[in-house]
Design a protein around this motif. Structure first.
Motif, PDB file in Angstrom:
ATOM      1  N   PHE A 282      37.880  39.499  48.643  1.00 24.52           N
ATOM      2  CA  PHE A 282      38.131  39.653  46.975  1.00 24.52           C
ATOM      3  C   PHE A 282      38.348  38.440  46.338  1.00 24.52           C
ATOM      4  CE2 PHE A 282      39.530  43.346  49.693  1.00 24.52           C
ATOM      5  CZ  PHE A 282      39.342  44.395  48.869  1.00 24.52           C
ATOM      6  N   TYR A 284      40.255  37.465  42.883  1.00 29.78           N
ATOM      7  CA  TYR A 284      41.238  38.013  41.847  1.00 29.78           C
ATOM      8  C   TYR A 284      41.879  36.888  41.014  1.00 29.78           C
ATOM      9  CZ  TYR A 284      45.051  36.797  45.313  1.00 29.78           C
ATOM     10  OH  TYR A 284      45.758  36.094  46.078  1.00 29.78           O
ATOM     11  N   TRP A 371      38.548  51.266  44.405  1.00 30.11           N
ATOM     12  CA  TRP A 371      37.481  50.576  44.492  1.00 30.11           C
ATOM     13  C   TRP A 371      36.122  51.173  43.630  1.00 30.11           C
ATOM     14  CZ3 TRP A 371      36.027  47.386  49.664  1.00 30.11           C
ATOM     15  CH2 TRP A 371      37.157  47.308  50.078  1.00 30.11           C
ATOM     16  N   ALA A 419      39.878  42.737  40.442  1.00 35.05           N
ATOM     17  CA  ALA A 419      39.470  41.842  41.543  1.00 35.05           C
ATOM     18  C   ALA A 419      37.988  42.257  41.865  1.00 35.05           C
ATOM     19  CB  ALA A 419      40.412  41.839  42.724  1.00 35.05           C
ATOM     20  N   ALA A 421      35.165  42.555  44.946  1.00 40.79           N
ATOM     21  CA  ALA A 421      34.988  42.699  46.472  1.00 40.79           C
ATOM     22  C   ALA A 421      33.418  42.481  46.789  1.00 40.79           C
ATOM     23  CB  ALA A 421      35.388  43.895  46.988  1.00 40.79           C
TER      24      ALA A 421
END
Length: 426
Positions: A282, A284, A371, A419, A421
């Motif tokens: 991730f 962020y 997500w 964030a 991924a």
């Protein structure tokens, strides 16, 4: 003459009233209060007569606007043991009473972590899940195997059925978990080769959504050892039903008494749980921070993620997989303390109040980040459980055996919303 007729009329009325009063005495040889007290005693005897307890089909939300759950209850000597299919193997004990109001009311009058979790409130959620913990007892079946109740505050009608003797509570709950893990959550209603409707089950909200042509409606559902059930009949294709049966052999749902079947289909953006069960990285806080999360599948709806924090310790979180939409969520939860300092840890969400623009933390169930696929990459987004407030990250705090937080925040992941991924490998 008129005086004579008037006298006869008065005399007849008096005799009629005397006759009615006499009939009342014959019908009710006890007072209303005595009859109510007898009903209270009878209901208590019936409740405590179930040696293995009861299964309650329980609904939250006024007018069935919440979800459906299966609760196991056992009553003995003024105490109630309760378990639920959404709290694992936990069995909570509290006292209960049956009070006299306009009818007998079953009340759980000391705190029960299972039952009262449905009515727990917070500063950001003043009604909680709109769950009842007091129930008006409306009717008992002649064989005393079924009790119908109504939520005292929110008004949902519910049903309690006697659990057969010899049935293990843990085995019963395990059978519900297996159904939840095995069954699909997105379907097309088929009659032969004809597609009649689309059905989505949301395991987080415990609701079914049916789209039939231009008509869309939803209902709570509860899980049974053989499938799912509803509080009222629903129309899926052309037939009404109150329950669906899961066929593990054919991997589909069947509608009782009908040729209609519910067959799996993958919505746009859907991914199997195995897709997520590898390592992720991730980025962020505007790409200033990064976190490596090592993921493995532990059930049909759960993934264990572990990450090493700046203190050198490894923290483990549970990610929740939504089989209907093929998505993954990172939610508020209890955690183990890898340092052994605290009884346990709590992962809490940081959220921003839109009116004051101040930041707070919340322990409200179901709050967290989801997500979402965006331009080929996954982005963490607020899941909307707090309404207008927006989740911006997480804190992990220690909790002692008495439930007191340390307020030390050993882990603080700020600005985690947004964030990105990416798959990661060493």
């Amino acid at each position: 003459m008129n005086k004579i007729l008037y006298s006869i009329l008065i005399l007849g009325t008096a005799l009629s009233m005397q006759s009615c009063l006499h009939d009342e005495d014959e019908v009710f040889d006890t007072s209303a209060d005595q009859r109510l007290q007898q009903a209270v005693s009878t209901n208590r005897e019936v409740l405590e007569s179930a040696q293995n307890g009861w299964v309650m089909h329980y609904y939250t939300g006024r007018n069935y606007t919440g979800g459906g759950y299966s609760l196991l209850m056992k009553f003995k000597d003024g105490k109630a043991q309760i378990a639920s299919d959404n709290t694992g193997s936990e069995v909570a004990t509290s006292s209960y009473t049956i009070t006299k109001e306009q009818g007998p009311v079953l009340a759980f009058d000391t705190y029960n972590t299972v039952m009262h979790s449905f009515s727990a409130v917070s500063i950001s959620d003043v009604d909680g899940d709109q769950g009842d913990d007091e129930f008006i007892i409306q009717k008992i079946s002649q064989d005393k195997d079924t009790i119908w109740v109504e939520g005292h505050k929110w008004g949902n009608k519910m049903e309690m059925t006697r659990l057969p003797e010899g049935t293990s509570w843990q085995n019963y709950l395990n059978s519900l978990s297996k159904i939840k893990d095995d069954m699909w959550y997105s379907y097309k209603v088929m009659n032969g080769q004809d597609s009649l409707a689309q059905v989505m089950l949301n395991p987080d909200t415990r609701r079914i959504t049916v789209t039939n042509g231009t008509t869309t409606y939803s209902s709570p559902y509860y899980v049974t050892p053989t499938g799912i059930g509803f509080p009222n009949q629903v129309i899926l294709g052309k037939n009404k039903t109150k329950k669906l049966t899961w066929s593990a052999t054919d991997s589909l749902m069947t509608v009782d008494g009908s040729s209609e079947q519910l067959r799996f289909f993958a919505p746009e953006g859907w991914h199997p749980i195995e897709y997520y069960a590898h390592n992720w990285r991730f980025y962020y806080n505007n790409w200033k921070g990064d976190l490596k999360l090592f993921c493995k599948k532990i059930s049909g709806t759960k993934i264990e993620g572990s990450f090493i924090w700046t203190d050198g310790l490894t923290y483990k979180v549970i990610l929740t997989y939504n089989k209907a939409y093929g998505s993954l969520s990172w939610l508020v939860q209890d955690m183990e303390d890898p340092s052994g300092t605290y009884d346990h840890l709590q992962l809490m969400a940081i959220y921003t109040d839109p009116s004051s623009r101040s930041e707070y933390i919340t322990w409200a169930p179901g709050v967290g980040l989801e997500w979402k696929l965006s331009n080929g990459s996954f982005v963490l987004v607020d899941n909307g459980k707090l309404g207008g407030a927006t989740v911006s990250g997480f804190v992990i705090d220690g909790v002692d055996a008495s439930g007191n937080r340390a307020n030390a925040y050993p882990v603080l992941i700020e600005n985690f919303t947004g964030a990105y991924a990416y798959p990661y490998s060493e």
